[in-house]
Scaffold this active site. Sequence first.
Site, PDB file in Angstrom:
ATOM      1  CG  ASP A  55      19.201  18.750  43.940  1.00 10.86           C
ATOM      2  OD1 ASP A  55      18.278  18.279  44.622  1.00 10.86           O
ATOM      3  OD2 ASP A  55      20.058  18.041  43.373  1.00 10.86           O
ATOM      4  CE1 TYR A  60      24.460  14.345  42.014  1.00 15.97           C
ATOM      5  CE2 TYR A  60      23.518  16.391  42.819  1.00 15.97           C
ATOM      6  CZ  TYR A  60      23.354  15.145  42.258  1.00 15.97           C
ATOM      7  OH  TYR A  60      22.103  14.700  41.943  1.00 15.97           O
ATOM      8  CE  LYS A  90      19.394  14.809  44.821  1.00 18.25           C
ATOM      9  NZ  LYS A  90      20.409  15.806  44.475  1.00 18.25           N
ATOM     10  CG  HIS A 123      21.548  10.277  45.207  1.00 15.76           C
ATOM     11  ND1 HIS A 123      22.693  11.026  45.154  1.00 15.76           N
ATOM     12  CD2 HIS A 123      20.933  10.483  44.014  1.00 15.76           C
ATOM     13  CE1 HIS A 123      22.770  11.667  44.000  1.00 15.76           C
ATOM     14  NE2 HIS A 123      21.722  11.339  43.279  1.00 15.76           N
TER      15      HIS A 123
END
Length: 326
Positions: A55, A60, A90, A123
Amino acid sequence: MASKRTTAVPEVALRSGNARPMPAVGMGTAAIPPAPEATKDAVLAAIEVGYRHFDTAALYGTEKPLGEAVAEAARRGLVASREEVFVTSKLWCTQCHPDLVLPALRQTLQNLQMEYVDLHLIHWPVALEPGPITFPAKREDAVPLDIEGVWRAMEECQRLGLAKAIGASNFTTKHLDKLLAVATILPAVNQVELNPVWQQRTLRDYCAEKGILVAAYSPLGGQNLDGTGNAVMASEVLAGIAKARGKTVAQVSLRWIYEQGVTSIAKSYNVERLKQNLEIFDWELTDEDQLKISQIQQKKVVKGIDLFSREGEFTSVDTADLDVVE
């Protein structure tokens, strides 16, 4: 020939889209601050011990090292091909605009060096002014979310084969009501904060009725932004069950989530803990364990307001729309 894995992870079929079944436990890559080299090494180690579900997110900064790790795993024969791995990414809030969804996914795929993601999620049910990804965001940059336009663009991503399935993250039943009212392709997954200390019963019942798989982030309690500690790891109830069963608190939490029909995204870069997090499929919680866990006092950690800096004012959205607690 792919090498033999140490742990076979059960898989769950998605009821919408064309994705392969989702492994029941995945590895998260949300590192604060981002650590690309550590991420690549940890993903490779995770593949070696049996993980096939990873994921990531535009936010990120780990899409590139994740992609590099999967490519290297294929070269080394740890997996037969990229198709053996389930990858979720996302769409960030600055990209939550109908004309930016497809370009954002193309950028994600470029970062991953992949032709498709297995699952692409919105997200947050939040839109920010277009621009570079920054965290936390400015309050004045929050704008109304065009859920119909954004979801149409997400559906186009699936039709083009760039995402095998599409879904949401941090959506409440209220947000899902709005999405389902305009959807021609149903969301396959809603990924939310979920663990024994935040059990999400209302949302789980709703998603079960609608055929949406619930995936859990922070299944082990997550990173508390307010510095108040980790309520899952500190739970005396979970510690008592763990001691009686000869398991860790993390294993009890992950097993409980699995028994609810929910998949988990657990973030660890420690190889021993990665292994332990997969050692949950050959034993069960008792009815008494389940009852004790059902009575744990509930506390949510991640809130929509946490996306924003404390300064400034919201000028074009109702803060109630940012609320993800129900």
